[in-house]
Scaffold this motif. Sequence first.
Motif, PDB file in Angstrom:
ATOM      1  N   ARG A 148      46.957 -40.747 -43.631  1.00 29.37           N
ATOM      2  CA  ARG A 148      46.494 -41.324 -44.897  1.00 29.37           C
ATOM      3  C   ARG A 148      46.295 -40.238 -45.958  1.00 29.37           C
ATOM      4  NH1 ARG A 148      45.864 -46.975 -45.149  1.00 29.37           N
ATOM      5  NH2 ARG A 148      45.133 -46.336 -47.177  1.00 29.37           N
ATOM      6  N   LEU A 149      45.719 -39.104 -45.534  1.00 32.70           N
ATOM      7  CA  LEU A 149      45.516 -37.998 -46.481  1.00 32.70           C
ATOM      8  C   LEU A 149      46.844 -37.476 -47.005  1.00 32.70           C
ATOM      9  CD1 LEU A 149      42.634 -35.793 -45.014  1.00 32.70           C
ATOM     10  CD2 LEU A 149      42.571 -37.212 -47.048  1.00 32.70           C
ATOM     11  N   LYS A 150      47.837 -37.408 -46.134  1.00 30.69           N
ATOM     12  CA  LYS A 150      49.154 -36.903 -46.547  1.00 30.69           C
ATOM     13  C   LYS A 150      49.774 -37.769 -47.637  1.00 30.69           C
ATOM     14  CE  LYS A 150      50.223 -34.624 -42.201  1.00 30.69           C
ATOM     15  NZ  LYS A 150      51.076 -34.640 -41.008  1.00 30.69           N
ATOM     16  N   GLY A 151      49.360 -39.036 -47.703  1.00 30.47           N
ATOM     17  CA  GLY A 151      49.912 -39.932 -48.717  1.00 30.47           C
ATOM     18  C   GLY A 151      49.190 -39.864 -50.059  1.00 30.47           C
ATOM     19  N   LEU A 152      48.077 -39.121 -50.135  1.00 28.50           N
ATOM     20  CA  LEU A 152      47.325 -39.040 -51.388  1.00 28.50           C
ATOM     21  C   LEU A 152      47.928 -38.005 -52.326  1.00 28.50           C
ATOM     22  CD1 LEU A 152      43.636 -39.175 -50.100  1.00 28.50           C
ATOM     23  CD2 LEU A 152      44.970 -41.023 -51.104  1.00 28.50           C
ATOM     24  N   GLU A 153      47.622 -38.154 -53.597  1.00 32.58           N
ATOM     25  CA  GLU A 153      48.087 -37.197 -54.599  1.00 32.58           C
ATOM     26  C   GLU A 153      47.433 -35.846 -54.372  1.00 32.58           C
ATOM     27  OE1 GLU A 153      47.186 -38.738 -58.433  1.00 32.58           O
ATOM     28  OE2 GLU A 153      48.474 -40.483 -58.207  1.00 32.58           O
ATOM     29  N   GLU A 154      48.158 -34.803 -54.729  1.00 35.49           N
ATOM     30  CA  GLU A 154      47.657 -33.444 -54.547  1.00 35.49           C
ATOM     31  C   GLU A 154      46.371 -33.214 -55.338  1.00 35.49           C
ATOM     32  OE1 GLU A 154      49.255 -28.875 -54.921  1.00 35.49           O
ATOM     33  OE2 GLU A 154      50.704 -30.500 -54.786  1.00 35.49           O
ATOM     34  N   SER A 155      46.288 -33.759 -56.539  1.00 40.60           N
ATOM     35  CA  SER A 155      45.079 -33.564 -57.356  1.00 40.60           C
ATOM     36  C   SER A 155      43.866 -34.221 -56.700  1.00 40.60           C
ATOM     37  CB  SER A 155      45.290 -34.132 -58.761  1.00 40.60           C
ATOM     38  OG  SER A 155      45.594 -35.506 -58.697  1.00 40.60           O
ATOM     39  N   LYS A 156      44.053 -35.373 -56.092  1.00 45.40           N
ATOM     40  CA  LYS A 156      42.968 -36.063 -55.393  1.00 45.40           C
ATOM     41  C   LYS A 156      42.512 -35.250 -54.176  1.00 45.40           C
ATOM     42  CE  LYS A 156      40.444 -39.726 -54.335  1.00 45.40           C
ATOM     43  NZ  LYS A 156      39.265 -40.089 -55.081  1.00 45.40           N
ATOM     44  N   LEU A 157      43.477 -34.723 -53.421  1.00 47.37           N
ATOM     45  CA  LEU A 157      43.150 -33.906 -52.259  1.00 47.37           C
ATOM     46  C   LEU A 157      42.397 -32.640 -52.669  1.00 47.37           C
ATOM     47  CD1 LEU A 157      46.469 -34.243 -50.234  1.00 47.37           C
ATOM     48  CD2 LEU A 157      44.251 -35.169 -49.603  1.00 47.37           C
ATOM     49  N   ARG A 158      42.848 -32.026 -53.757  1.00 44.60           N
ATOM     50  CA  ARG A 158      42.196 -30.810 -54.248  1.00 44.60           C
ATOM     51  C   ARG A 158      40.748 -31.101 -54.635  1.00 44.60           C
ATOM     52  NH1 ARG A 158      46.346 -28.717 -56.779  1.00 44.60           N
ATOM     53  NH2 ARG A 158      46.171 -30.164 -58.507  1.00 44.60           N
ATOM     54  N   LYS A 159      40.528 -32.255 -55.302  1.00 53.21           N
ATOM     55  CA  LYS A 159      39.181 -32.648 -55.717  1.00 53.21           C
ATOM     56  C   LYS A 159      38.291 -32.894 -54.492  1.00 53.21           C
ATOM     57  CE  LYS A 159      36.668 -36.045 -58.433  1.00 53.21           C
ATOM     58  NZ  LYS A 159      36.269 -37.337 -57.956  1.00 53.21           N
ATOM     59  N   MET A 160      38.828 -33.590 -53.487  1.00 50.54           N
ATOM     60  CA  MET A 160      38.059 -33.882 -52.280  1.00 50.54           C
ATOM     61  C   MET A 160      37.702 -32.591 -51.543  1.00 50.54           C
ATOM     62  SD  MET A 160      40.228 -37.212 -50.991  1.00 50.54           S
ATOM     63  CE  MET A 160      39.295 -37.585 -49.524  1.00 50.54           C
ATOM     64  N   ASP A 161      38.656 -31.671 -51.441  1.00 55.24           N
ATOM     65  CA  ASP A 161      38.402 -30.396 -50.786  1.00 55.24           C
ATOM     66  C   ASP A 161      37.332 -29.610 -51.538  1.00 55.24           C
ATOM     67  OD1 ASP A 161      39.244 -28.588 -48.570  1.00 55.24           O
ATOM     68  OD2 ASP A 161      39.783 -27.249 -50.218  1.00 55.24           O
ATOM     69  N   GLN A 162      37.404 -29.628 -52.864  1.00 51.38           N
ATOM     70  CA  GLN A 162      36.431 -28.915 -53.697  1.00 51.38           C
ATOM     71  C   GLN A 162      35.023 -29.488 -53.504  1.00 51.38           C
ATOM     72  OE1 GLN A 162      37.221 -26.156 -55.270  1.00 51.38           O
ATOM     73  NE2 GLN A 162      35.115 -25.857 -55.887  1.00 51.38           N
ATOM     74  N   GLU A 163      34.926 -30.807 -53.346  1.00 54.54           N
ATOM     75  CA  GLU A 163      33.619 -31.425 -53.089  1.00 54.54           C
ATOM     76  C   GLU A 163      33.019 -30.879 -51.795  1.00 54.54           C
ATOM     77  OE1 GLU A 163      34.021 -35.819 -55.186  1.00 54.54           O
ATOM     78  OE2 GLU A 163      34.830 -35.529 -53.175  1.00 54.54           O
ATOM     79  N   TRP A 164      33.852 -30.691 -50.768  1.00 46.35           N
ATOM     80  CA  TRP A 164      33.351 -30.135 -49.514  1.00 46.35           C
ATOM     81  C   TRP A 164      32.939 -28.681 -49.693  1.00 46.35           C
ATOM     82  CZ3 TRP A 164      31.423 -32.778 -45.819  1.00 46.35           C
ATOM     83  CH2 TRP A 164      31.884 -34.065 -45.560  1.00 46.35           C
ATOM     84  N   VAL A 165      33.693 -27.933 -50.492  1.00 44.30           N
ATOM     85  CA  VAL A 165      33.331 -26.537 -50.754  1.00 44.30           C
ATOM     86  C   VAL A 165      31.952 -26.475 -51.403  1.00 44.30           C
ATOM     87  CG1 VAL A 165      33.897 -24.487 -52.123  1.00 44.30           C
ATOM     88  CG2 VAL A 165      35.707 -25.709 -50.903  1.00 44.30           C
ATOM     89  N   LEU A 166      31.728 -27.300 -52.423  1.00 45.65           N
ATOM     90  CA  LEU A 166      30.435 -27.302 -53.113  1.00 45.65           C
ATOM     91  C   LEU A 166      29.302 -27.696 -52.170  1.00 45.65           C
ATOM     92  CD1 LEU A 166      31.502 -28.911 -56.518  1.00 45.65           C
ATOM     93  CD2 LEU A 166      30.987 -26.500 -56.058  1.00 45.65           C
ATOM     94  N   LEU A 167      29.559 -28.656 -51.310  1.00 45.53           N
ATOM     95  CA  LEU A 167      28.546 -29.063 -50.341  1.00 45.53           C
ATOM     96  C   LEU A 167      28.234 -27.925 -49.360  1.00 45.53           C
ATOM     97  CD1 LEU A 167      26.768 -31.448 -49.480  1.00 45.53           C
ATOM     98  CD2 LEU A 167      28.575 -32.068 -47.876  1.00 45.53           C
ATOM     99  N   LYS A 168      29.259 -27.201 -48.944  1.00 49.40           N
ATOM    100  CA  LYS A 168      29.056 -26.064 -48.038  1.00 49.40           C
ATOM    101  C   LYS A 168      28.215 -24.982 -48.716  1.00 49.40           C
ATOM    102  CE  LYS A 168      31.355 -27.205 -44.340  1.00 49.40           C
ATOM    103  NZ  LYS A 168      30.657 -27.423 -43.098  1.00 49.40           N
TER     104      LYS A 168
END
Length: 191
Positions: A148-168
């Motif tokens: 499912r993640l592979k089907g998402l837009e790159e910008s959406k994936l980048r945003k989701m990853d960044q949210e995890w970075v901020l949480l970390k």
Amino acid sequence: MSAPSPNGRFSRVFSESDEIRILRFLIRATKPLSPPITTIGTPTINRLVERLNHRFTPSQINDKLRRLRDKFRKHVNNKYLVKTHHDRRLYKLSRRIWGKKKAPKKADKLRGAEPVESGEGDGDLEKYPYLVAEFSRVLPDNEVWKERLKGLEESKLRKMDQEWVLLKVEEAKLVAQKAELVHRQILEIMG
């Protein structure tokens, strides 16, 4: 494979751990070969008999391998049959032996494949390590989220990853505050 027991019922000859050990041994034994492995030679079967301390005959092991391969094929055709944790482990190991060989991702990049910015994603989840790490931790035996993640837009994936970075980062700050509080209170207690 089952054998009749004294009360007329069938009992398992191979335990679940035996099945896992057999598949792991086969993965190591056939490592130089690329999947799918079509035949397994007598020397490999004999080494497997030795590895299992001669508890099984070569014909029992051949029969078990045939059954495991048939079970894998059923799982390939209908992923809903993979219900238990043991079935998932068998499926993952069997895929490395009898599954189709996938083309390496780097080869696609060398051929000049352009990343897709909108619509379907490019499928390269290595760019989003925090996102993948968290989902792998929470859903370790579930591969659906990766697809499912592979089907998402790159910008959406980048945003989701960044949210995890901020949480970390926030978690690290809290851990530091906790360590400071413990240190301060230990000093107060100890005088």
